[in-house]
Design an enzyme around this catalytic site. Structure first.
Site, PDB file in Angstrom:
ATOM      1  N   HIS A   1     -22.410  12.166  33.516  1.00 16.30           N
ATOM      2  CA  HIS A   1     -23.153  11.127  34.229  1.00 16.30           C
ATOM      3  C   HIS A   1     -24.379  10.742  33.410  1.00 16.30           C
ATOM      4  CE1 HIS A   1     -20.867  11.148  37.934  1.00 16.30           C
ATOM      5  NE2 HIS A   1     -21.001  12.456  38.045  1.00 16.30           N
TER       6      HIS A   1
ATOM      7  N   ASP B   1     -13.859  20.871  35.318  1.00 17.35           N
ATOM      8  CA  ASP B   1     -14.294  19.700  36.096  1.00 17.35           C
ATOM      9  C   ASP B   1     -15.425  18.981  35.357  1.00 17.35           C
ATOM     10  OD1 ASP B   1     -14.451  17.789  38.059  1.00 17.35           O
ATOM     11  OD2 ASP B   1     -15.285  19.108  39.595  1.00 17.35           O
TER      12      ASP B   1
ATOM     13  N   HIS C   1     -10.823  23.083  41.978  1.00 24.93           N
ATOM     14  CA  HIS C   1     -12.169  23.662  42.118  1.00 24.93           C
ATOM     15  C   HIS C   1     -12.408  24.435  43.420  1.00 24.93           C
ATOM     16  CE1 HIS C   1     -12.447  19.806  44.132  1.00 24.93           C
ATOM     17  NE2 HIS C   1     -12.661  19.138  43.011  1.00 24.93           N
TER      18      HIS C   1
ATOM     19  N   ASP D   1      -8.408  13.271  42.764  1.00 24.98           N
ATOM     20  CA  ASP D   1      -9.652  14.033  42.665  1.00 24.98           C
ATOM     21  C   ASP D   1     -10.873  13.127  42.666  1.00 24.98           C
ATOM     22  OD1 ASP D   1     -11.053  16.636  42.193  1.00 24.98           O
ATOM     23  OD2 ASP D   1     -11.759  15.495  40.467  1.00 24.98           O
TER      24      ASP D   1
END
Length: 446
Positions: free
Chosen positions: A320, A316, A243, A163
Protein backbone atom coordinates in the site's frame (compact mmCIF):
# COMPACT_ATOMS: atom_id res chain seq x y z
CA UNK A 1 11.80 -26.86 -24.71
CA UNK A 2 8.10 -26.64 -23.81
CA UNK A 3 6.40 -27.06 -20.45
CA UNK A 4 2.83 -28.07 -21.26
CA UNK A 5 2.00 -29.08 -17.67
CA UNK A 6 2.88 -25.73 -16.14
CA UNK A 7 2.38 -23.28 -18.95
CA UNK A 8 5.95 -21.99 -18.58
CA UNK A 9 7.54 -20.30 -21.53
CA UNK A 10 10.52 -22.02 -23.07
CA UNK A 11 13.63 -20.77 -21.23
CA UNK A 12 16.61 -19.24 -22.94
CA UNK A 13 19.79 -21.27 -23.18
CA UNK A 14 20.95 -21.75 -19.59
CA UNK A 15 24.47 -21.38 -18.23
CA UNK A 16 25.79 -24.16 -16.06
CA UNK A 17 26.02 -23.36 -12.36
CA UNK A 18 28.07 -24.90 -9.55
CA UNK A 19 27.01 -24.38 -5.95
CA UNK A 20 29.94 -25.21 -3.71
CA UNK A 21 29.90 -25.99 0.00
CA UNK A 22 26.16 -25.90 0.61
CA UNK A 23 24.05 -27.86 3.07
CA UNK A 24 20.77 -29.22 1.62
CA UNK A 25 18.18 -28.91 4.38
CA UNK A 26 20.98 -27.90 6.77
CA UNK A 27 22.54 -31.35 6.65
CA UNK A 28 25.72 -32.69 4.95
CA UNK A 29 28.04 -30.32 3.08
CA UNK A 30 28.01 -30.95 -0.69
CA UNK A 31 28.49 -29.34 -4.09
CA UNK A 32 25.54 -29.11 -6.49
CA UNK A 33 26.01 -28.92 -10.27
CA UNK A 34 23.20 -27.54 -12.42
CA UNK A 35 22.86 -27.80 -16.21
CA UNK A 36 19.94 -26.69 -18.38
CA UNK A 37 17.86 -25.88 -15.32
CA UNK A 38 18.23 -29.34 -13.74
CA UNK A 39 20.40 -30.69 -10.92
CA UNK A 40 22.74 -33.15 -12.66
CA UNK A 41 25.34 -33.91 -9.98
CA UNK A 42 25.60 -33.74 -6.18
CA UNK A 43 28.52 -34.74 -4.02
CA UNK A 44 31.50 -33.66 -1.99
CA UNK A 45 34.14 -31.61 -3.84
CA UNK A 46 32.82 -32.06 -7.38
CA UNK A 47 35.46 -31.67 -10.07
CA UNK A 48 33.43 -30.01 -12.81
CA UNK A 49 33.72 -26.92 -14.96
CA UNK A 50 30.81 -24.46 -14.78
CA UNK A 51 29.96 -21.15 -16.41
CA UNK A 52 29.24 -19.70 -12.98
CA UNK A 53 30.27 -20.74 -9.49
CA UNK A 54 28.81 -19.69 -6.14
CA UNK A 55 30.53 -20.66 -2.90
CA UNK A 56 27.88 -21.10 -0.22
CA UNK A 57 30.40 -21.28 2.66
CA UNK A 58 28.14 -23.73 4.50
CA UNK A 59 24.84 -21.96 3.87
CA UNK A 60 21.52 -23.81 3.93
CA UNK A 61 20.13 -24.97 0.57
CA UNK A 62 16.34 -25.23 0.36
CA UNK A 63 13.85 -25.83 -2.44
CA UNK A 64 12.70 -22.52 -3.88
CA UNK A 65 9.94 -21.10 -1.70
CA UNK A 66 6.29 -21.10 -2.86
CA UNK A 67 3.77 -18.51 -1.67
CA UNK A 68 0.09 -19.31 -2.23
CA UNK A 69 -1.13 -15.83 -1.33
CA UNK A 70 0.26 -12.50 -2.52
CA UNK A 71 -1.16 -9.27 -3.95
CA UNK A 72 0.99 -7.85 -6.73
CA UNK A 73 -1.59 -5.18 -7.67
CA UNK A 74 -1.08 -5.34 -11.45
CA UNK A 75 -3.26 -4.61 -13.33
CA UNK A 76 -4.78 -1.46 -11.88
CA UNK A 77 -2.67 -0.37 -8.91
CA UNK A 78 0.80 -0.16 -10.40
CA UNK A 79 1.41 2.86 -8.14
CA UNK A 80 1.77 0.45 -5.20
CA UNK A 81 3.30 -2.65 -6.85
CA UNK A 82 4.01 -4.04 -10.31
CA UNK A 83 4.74 -7.52 -11.54
CA UNK A 84 8.37 -6.44 -11.91
CA UNK A 85 8.79 -5.03 -8.39
CA UNK A 86 6.75 -7.84 -6.86
CA UNK A 87 8.81 -10.45 -8.68
CA UNK A 88 12.01 -8.79 -7.46
CA UNK A 89 10.71 -8.79 -3.89
CA UNK A 90 9.78 -12.46 -4.25
CA UNK A 91 13.22 -13.40 -5.59
CA UNK A 92 14.89 -11.46 -2.79
CA UNK A 93 12.77 -13.38 -0.29
CA UNK A 94 13.74 -16.78 -1.72
CA UNK A 95 10.57 -17.44 -3.70
CA UNK A 96 10.54 -19.13 -7.09
CA UNK A 97 6.74 -19.26 -7.40
CA UNK A 98 3.96 -17.06 -6.04
CA UNK A 99 0.19 -16.94 -6.56
CA UNK A 100 -1.26 -13.46 -6.99
CA UNK A 101 -4.81 -12.76 -5.88
CA UNK A 102 -7.68 -11.76 -8.13
CA UNK A 103 -8.64 -8.41 -6.55
CA UNK A 104 -6.97 -6.39 -9.29
CA UNK A 105 -8.51 -3.67 -11.47
CA UNK A 106 -10.08 -5.18 -13.51
CA UNK A 107 -10.77 -8.26 -11.43
CA UNK A 108 -9.02 -11.45 -12.57
CA UNK A 109 -12.23 -13.12 -13.72
CA UNK A 110 -11.45 -13.52 -17.43
CA UNK A 111 -8.87 -15.76 -19.16
CA UNK A 112 -7.35 -12.82 -21.05
CA UNK A 113 -6.57 -10.93 -17.83
CA UNK A 114 -4.97 -13.98 -16.22
CA UNK A 115 -2.99 -14.71 -19.38
CA UNK A 116 -1.62 -11.16 -19.53
CA UNK A 117 -0.35 -11.43 -15.94
CA UNK A 118 1.19 -14.85 -16.56
CA UNK A 119 2.90 -13.96 -19.83
CA UNK A 120 4.23 -10.63 -18.60
CA UNK A 121 5.66 -12.17 -15.42
CA UNK A 122 7.31 -14.94 -17.44
CA UNK A 123 8.92 -12.32 -19.65
CA UNK A 124 10.22 -10.50 -16.55
CA UNK A 125 11.84 -13.79 -15.57
CA UNK A 126 12.44 -13.40 -11.83
CA UNK A 127 9.67 -15.59 -10.44
CA UNK A 128 6.78 -17.75 -11.66
CA UNK A 129 3.76 -15.54 -10.93
CA UNK A 130 0.59 -17.63 -11.13
CA UNK A 131 -2.67 -15.67 -11.37
CA UNK A 132 -5.54 -16.69 -9.10
CA UNK A 133 -8.99 -16.41 -10.63
CA UNK A 134 -11.89 -14.89 -8.72
CA UNK A 135 -14.62 -17.24 -7.48
CA UNK A 136 -17.32 -14.76 -8.49
CA UNK A 137 -17.40 -12.25 -11.31
CA UNK A 138 -16.20 -8.83 -10.23
CA UNK A 139 -15.82 -10.15 -6.65
CA UNK A 140 -19.50 -9.32 -6.28
CA UNK A 141 -20.52 -12.66 -4.76
CA UNK A 142 -23.38 -13.14 -7.22
CA UNK A 143 -22.27 -15.05 -10.32
CA UNK A 144 -19.60 -17.74 -10.49
CA UNK A 145 -16.58 -17.19 -12.73
CA UNK A 146 -15.92 -19.58 -15.63
CA UNK A 147 -13.45 -21.83 -13.82
CA UNK A 148 -13.07 -24.19 -16.75
CA UNK A 149 -12.16 -21.51 -19.30
CA UNK A 150 -9.57 -20.02 -16.97
CA UNK A 151 -8.10 -23.42 -16.06
CA UNK A 152 -7.69 -24.24 -19.75
CA UNK A 153 -6.19 -20.84 -20.64
CA UNK A 154 -2.49 -20.22 -21.24
CA UNK A 155 -2.27 -19.14 -17.58
CA UNK A 156 -3.56 -22.58 -16.47
CA UNK A 157 -5.34 -21.06 -13.47
CA UNK A 158 -5.47 -23.71 -10.77
CA UNK A 159 -6.80 -21.74 -7.78
CA UNK A 160 -9.79 -19.41 -7.33
CA UNK A 161 -10.48 -16.94 -4.53
CA UNK A 162 -12.38 -13.72 -3.83
CA UNK A 163 -9.75 -12.86 -1.21
CA UNK A 164 -10.26 -9.43 0.23
CA UNK A 165 -13.92 -10.41 0.30
CA UNK A 166 -15.71 -13.48 1.59
CA UNK A 167 -18.09 -15.47 -0.59
CA UNK A 168 -20.77 -14.96 2.04
CA UNK A 169 -23.80 -16.42 0.28
CA UNK A 170 -23.83 -20.12 1.21
CA UNK A 171 -25.74 -21.14 -1.93
CA UNK A 172 -23.21 -19.37 -4.18
CA UNK A 173 -20.40 -21.07 -2.26
CA UNK A 174 -22.11 -24.45 -2.62
CA UNK A 175 -22.39 -23.97 -6.39
CA UNK A 176 -18.74 -22.88 -6.56
CA UNK A 177 -17.69 -26.01 -4.67
CA UNK A 178 -19.67 -28.23 -7.03
CA UNK A 179 -18.24 -26.49 -10.10
CA UNK A 180 -14.69 -26.59 -8.72
CA UNK A 181 -15.00 -30.31 -8.07
CA UNK A 182 -15.90 -30.92 -11.71
CA UNK A 183 -12.95 -28.84 -12.93
CA UNK A 184 -10.53 -30.20 -10.28
CA UNK A 185 -9.42 -26.74 -9.15
CA UNK A 186 -8.74 -25.39 -5.65
CA UNK A 187 -10.98 -22.87 -3.89
CA UNK A 188 -9.42 -20.51 -1.31
CA UNK A 189 -11.78 -18.72 1.06
CA UNK A 190 -11.32 -15.43 2.90
CA UNK A 191 -13.34 -16.28 6.01
CA UNK A 192 -15.17 -13.21 7.25
CA UNK A 193 -18.87 -12.83 7.97
CA UNK A 194 -19.27 -9.11 7.29
CA UNK A 195 -22.46 -9.05 9.31
CA UNK A 196 -20.26 -9.66 12.34
CA UNK A 197 -17.05 -7.83 11.42
CA UNK A 198 -18.85 -4.85 9.82
CA UNK A 199 -15.61 -3.34 8.53
CA UNK A 200 -14.09 -3.12 12.01
CA UNK A 201 -10.33 -2.38 11.93
CA UNK A 202 -9.19 -4.23 15.07
CA UNK A 203 -9.58 -7.50 16.92
CA UNK A 204 -12.52 -7.46 19.31
CA UNK A 205 -10.82 -7.54 22.69
CA UNK A 206 -9.49 -5.45 25.56
CA UNK A 207 -7.04 -3.51 23.40
CA UNK A 208 -9.69 -2.36 20.92
CA UNK A 209 -12.08 -1.47 23.72
CA UNK A 210 -9.44 0.61 25.51
CA UNK A 211 -8.42 2.39 22.31
CA UNK A 212 -11.99 3.07 21.20
CA UNK A 213 -11.70 0.97 18.03
CA UNK A 214 -14.54 -1.12 16.63
CA UNK A 215 -13.95 -4.84 17.14
CA UNK A 216 -13.65 -7.69 14.56
CA UNK A 217 -14.73 -10.80 16.55
CA UNK A 218 -13.20 -14.24 16.17
CA UNK A 219 -16.66 -15.60 15.40
CA UNK A 220 -16.72 -13.67 12.12
CA UNK A 221 -13.88 -15.88 10.88
CA UNK A 222 -14.75 -19.08 12.66
CA UNK A 223 -18.38 -19.20 11.50
CA UNK A 224 -17.27 -19.23 7.84
CA UNK A 225 -14.55 -21.83 8.51
CA UNK A 226 -17.24 -24.05 10.04
CA UNK A 227 -19.78 -23.40 7.26
CA UNK A 228 -17.36 -24.07 4.42
CA UNK A 229 -15.99 -27.17 6.12
CA UNK A 230 -19.52 -28.58 6.13
CA UNK A 231 -20.18 -27.52 2.54
CA UNK A 232 -16.91 -29.15 1.48
CA UNK A 233 -17.88 -32.31 3.35
CA UNK A 234 -21.26 -32.54 1.62
CA UNK A 235 -20.46 -31.29 -1.90
CA UNK A 236 -16.83 -32.21 -2.15
CA UNK A 237 -13.83 -30.36 -3.55
CA UNK A 238 -10.48 -29.20 -2.26
CA UNK A 239 -10.95 -26.18 0.03
CA UNK A 240 -8.17 -23.94 1.32
CA UNK A 241 -8.63 -21.51 4.22
CA UNK A 242 -6.72 -18.26 3.83
CA UNK A 243 -4.83 -16.51 6.65
CA UNK A 244 -6.09 -18.44 9.69
CA UNK A 245 -5.92 -16.13 12.70
CA UNK A 246 -7.78 -17.53 15.73
CA UNK A 247 -7.53 -20.38 18.18
CA UNK A 248 -11.11 -21.35 17.33
CA UNK A 249 -10.32 -21.61 13.62
CA UNK A 250 -7.44 -23.94 14.47
CA UNK A 251 -9.80 -26.23 16.37
CA UNK A 252 -12.33 -26.20 13.53
CA UNK A 253 -9.69 -27.10 10.91
CA UNK A 254 -8.42 -29.86 13.20
CA UNK A 255 -11.97 -31.22 13.49
CA UNK A 256 -12.54 -31.02 9.72
CA UNK A 257 -9.35 -32.90 8.95
CA UNK A 258 -10.26 -35.55 11.51
CA UNK A 259 -13.53 -36.08 9.59
CA UNK A 260 -11.60 -36.63 6.36
CA UNK A 261 -12.80 -33.35 4.84
CA UNK A 262 -10.32 -32.24 2.12
CA UNK A 263 -9.47 -28.91 3.73
CA UNK A 264 -6.09 -27.17 4.04
CA UNK A 265 -5.07 -23.94 5.74
CA UNK A 266 -2.35 -21.31 5.73
CA UNK A 267 -1.02 -18.85 8.30
CA UNK A 268 0.82 -15.59 7.73
CA UNK A 269 4.12 -14.68 9.41
CA UNK A 270 2.51 -11.61 10.97
CA UNK A 271 -0.22 -13.65 12.65
CA UNK A 272 2.48 -15.91 14.09
CA UNK A 273 4.47 -13.19 15.87
CA UNK A 274 2.50 -9.91 16.06
CA UNK A 275 -0.45 -9.16 18.35
CA UNK A 276 -3.03 -6.42 18.82
CA UNK A 277 -0.86 -4.83 21.52
CA UNK A 278 0.90 -3.03 18.65
CA UNK A 279 -2.28 -1.05 18.01
CA UNK A 280 -1.46 1.16 21.01
CA UNK A 281 0.42 3.40 18.56
CA UNK A 282 -2.63 3.78 16.26
CA UNK A 283 -0.14 3.25 13.39
CA UNK A 284 -2.03 2.24 10.25
CA UNK A 285 0.83 -0.08 9.22
CA UNK A 286 -0.55 -2.58 11.73
CA UNK A 287 -4.03 -2.70 10.21
CA UNK A 288 -4.54 -6.02 8.44
CA UNK A 289 -7.46 -8.29 7.58
CA UNK A 290 -8.01 -10.49 9.52
CA UNK A 291 -6.70 -8.30 12.34
CA UNK A 292 -3.80 -9.02 14.63
CA UNK A 293 -5.17 -11.11 17.47
CA UNK A 294 -4.08 -11.87 21.05
CA UNK A 295 -1.14 -13.79 22.53
CA UNK A 296 -3.03 -17.06 22.93
CA UNK A 297 -4.10 -16.93 19.29
CA UNK A 298 -0.51 -16.57 18.06
CA UNK A 299 0.58 -19.39 20.38
CA UNK A 300 -2.16 -21.67 19.02
CA UNK A 301 -1.23 -20.80 15.42
CA UNK A 302 2.45 -21.60 16.00
CA UNK A 303 1.58 -24.94 17.58
CA UNK A 304 -0.86 -25.77 14.77
CA UNK A 305 1.79 -25.06 12.13
CA UNK A 306 4.23 -27.31 13.97
CA UNK A 307 1.80 -30.22 14.32
CA UNK A 308 0.48 -29.97 10.74
CA UNK A 309 -3.05 -28.74 11.50
CA UNK A 310 -2.06 -25.65 9.54
CA UNK A 311 -0.40 -26.81 6.33
CA UNK A 312 1.78 -23.93 5.23
CA UNK A 313 2.99 -20.36 5.53
CA UNK A 314 1.67 -17.72 3.10
CA UNK A 315 2.65 -14.07 3.32
CA UNK A 316 -0.53 -12.27 2.17
CA UNK A 317 1.97 -9.71 0.83
CA UNK A 318 -0.15 -6.56 0.43
CA UNK A 319 1.61 -3.37 -0.72
CA UNK A 320 0.00 0.00 0.00
CA UNK A 321 1.10 3.58 -0.59
CA UNK A 322 1.94 5.84 2.34
CA UNK A 323 -1.21 7.87 1.71
CA UNK A 324 -3.24 4.71 2.40
CA UNK A 325 -1.44 3.96 5.67
CA UNK A 326 -0.56 7.37 7.14
CA UNK A 327 -4.16 8.12 8.10
CA UNK A 328 -6.45 7.47 11.07
CA UNK A 329 -6.27 3.78 11.97
CA UNK A 330 -9.94 3.30 11.14
CA UNK A 331 -9.34 4.52 7.57
CA UNK A 332 -6.01 2.78 6.87
CA UNK A 333 -6.09 0.18 4.10
CA UNK A 334 -5.56 -3.33 5.51
CA UNK A 335 -2.41 -5.19 4.51
CA UNK A 336 1.33 -5.60 5.09
CA UNK A 337 4.45 -6.39 3.08
CA UNK A 338 5.68 -9.94 3.61
CA UNK A 339 7.74 -11.44 0.79
CA UNK A 340 11.17 -10.19 1.84
CA UNK A 341 10.86 -10.98 5.57
CA UNK A 342 8.92 -14.26 5.60
CA UNK A 343 11.81 -16.73 5.60
CA UNK A 344 13.70 -14.78 8.26
CA UNK A 345 10.66 -14.73 10.56
CA UNK A 346 10.06 -18.46 10.22
CA UNK A 347 13.76 -19.24 10.73
CA UNK A 348 14.03 -17.05 13.83
CA UNK A 349 10.73 -18.22 15.33
CA UNK A 350 11.10 -21.94 14.76
CA UNK A 351 14.64 -22.97 13.79
CA UNK A 352 16.73 -20.59 15.88
CA UNK A 353 14.52 -21.38 18.88
CA UNK A 354 15.00 -25.13 18.40
CA UNK A 355 11.33 -25.87 17.72
CA UNK A 356 11.92 -27.16 14.17
CA UNK A 357 14.64 -27.90 11.62
CA UNK A 358 15.30 -26.77 8.05
CA UNK A 359 13.53 -29.78 6.54
CA UNK A 360 10.39 -28.58 8.29
CA UNK A 361 10.93 -25.08 6.87
CA UNK A 362 11.17 -26.60 3.39
CA UNK A 363 7.93 -28.46 4.05
CA UNK A 364 5.79 -25.50 5.18
CA UNK A 365 7.28 -22.87 2.84
CA UNK A 366 7.85 -24.89 -0.34
CA UNK A 367 6.81 -28.53 -0.50
CA UNK A 368 3.37 -28.38 1.07
CA UNK A 369 2.12 -25.24 -0.73
CA UNK A 370 3.28 -26.67 -4.07
CA UNK A 371 1.49 -29.92 -3.24
CA UNK A 372 -1.76 -28.16 -2.26
CA UNK A 373 -1.86 -26.17 -5.51
CA UNK A 374 -0.57 -29.16 -7.52
CA UNK A 375 2.25 -27.12 -8.97
CA UNK A 376 4.80 -29.18 -10.93
CA UNK A 377 8.47 -28.28 -10.79
CA UNK A 378 8.39 -26.45 -7.46
CA UNK A 379 8.67 -27.75 -3.92
CA UNK A 380 10.62 -30.72 -5.26
CA UNK A 381 13.35 -32.65 -3.40
CA UNK A 382 16.92 -31.41 -3.72
CA UNK A 383 18.19 -34.36 -5.75
CA UNK A 384 19.77 -35.29 -9.07
CA UNK A 385 17.26 -35.05 -11.91
CA UNK A 386 15.07 -32.46 -10.13
CA UNK A 387 14.41 -28.90 -11.37
CA UNK A 388 16.90 -26.35 -10.07
CA UNK A 389 14.42 -24.11 -8.24
CA UNK A 390 16.43 -23.38 -5.13
CA UNK A 391 17.26 -20.84 -2.45
CA UNK A 392 20.34 -20.37 -0.29
CA UNK A 393 19.96 -19.09 3.27
CA UNK A 394 22.69 -17.77 5.54
CA UNK A 395 21.57 -18.87 9.03
CA UNK A 396 23.98 -16.43 10.70
CA UNK A 397 23.31 -13.30 8.65
CA UNK A 398 21.98 -10.57 10.94
CA UNK A 399 20.03 -7.81 9.23
CA UNK A 400 17.49 -5.11 10.06
CA UNK A 401 14.23 -4.68 8.14
CA UNK A 402 13.86 -1.25 6.50
CA UNK A 403 10.93 -0.49 4.24
CA UNK A 404 12.91 1.91 2.09
CA UNK A 405 15.48 -0.81 1.34
CA UNK A 406 12.97 -3.38 0.13
CA UNK A 407 12.49 -4.21 -3.54
CA UNK A 408 8.73 -3.89 -3.23
CA UNK A 409 7.45 -0.59 -4.58
CA UNK A 410 5.70 0.04 -1.26
CA UNK A 411 7.25 0.40 2.21
CA UNK A 412 4.45 -0.72 4.55
CA UNK A 413 6.38 -3.31 6.53
CA UNK A 414 5.24 -3.91 10.12
CA UNK A 415 8.79 -5.06 10.93
CA UNK A 416 10.51 -1.69 10.47
CA UNK A 417 13.68 -1.68 12.59
CA UNK A 418 13.29 -5.32 13.64
CA UNK A 419 16.49 -7.40 13.68
CA UNK A 420 16.55 -10.86 12.09
CA UNK A 421 19.26 -13.51 12.19
CA UNK A 422 18.84 -15.47 8.94
CA UNK A 423 18.72 -14.12 5.41
CA UNK A 424 18.19 -15.36 1.86
CA UNK A 425 21.37 -14.74 -0.13
CA UNK A 426 20.70 -16.54 -3.43
CA UNK A 427 17.58 -17.60 -5.35
CA UNK A 428 17.68 -19.81 -8.46
CA UNK A 429 14.81 -20.29 -10.91
CA UNK A 430 15.34 -23.17 -13.35
CA UNK A 431 19.08 -22.74 -13.11
CA UNK A 432 19.03 -18.92 -13.49
CA UNK A 433 20.21 -16.82 -10.55
CA UNK A 434 17.41 -14.36 -9.77
CA UNK A 435 18.91 -13.07 -6.52
CA UNK A 436 22.59 -13.00 -5.58
CA UNK A 437 24.02 -11.87 -2.26
CA UNK A 438 20.63 -10.64 -1.19
CA UNK A 439 20.11 -8.46 -4.28
CA UNK A 440 17.49 -9.33 -6.87
CA UNK A 441 18.61 -9.50 -10.49
CA UNK A 442 17.39 -6.84 -12.89
CA UNK A 443 14.06 -7.83 -14.47
CA UNK A 444 13.93 -8.32 -18.19
CA UNK A 445 12.48 -5.35 -20.06
CA UNK A 446 8.86 -5.96 -21.08
Amino acid sequence: MNFPETGQLAPAASESLLLKNVKPYGEDLVDVFIEDGVITQMGASLEVSADREIDGHGQILLPGLVDMHVHLREPGREDTETLATGSAAAAKGGFTAVFTMANTIPVMDQPTIAESVWLKSQAIGLCDVHPIGSITKGLEGKEITEFGMMARSAAKVRMFSDDGKCVDNPMIMRRAIEYAKGQDVLLAQHCEDLRLSDGAPAHEGQTAARLGLRGWPRAAEESIVARDSLLTRDYGTRMHICHLSTVGSVELVKWAKAQGIPITAEVTPHHLILTDKLLESYDGVYRVNPPLREDHDTAALREALLDGTIDCVATDHAPHGSEEKCVEFEHARPGMLGLETSLSIIADTFVRSGLADWRWVAKVMSERPAEIVRLPGHGRPIAVGEPANLTLVDPERTWVARGEEMDSKAENTPYEGMEFHSKVTTTILRGHVTCAEGKAAEPNTV
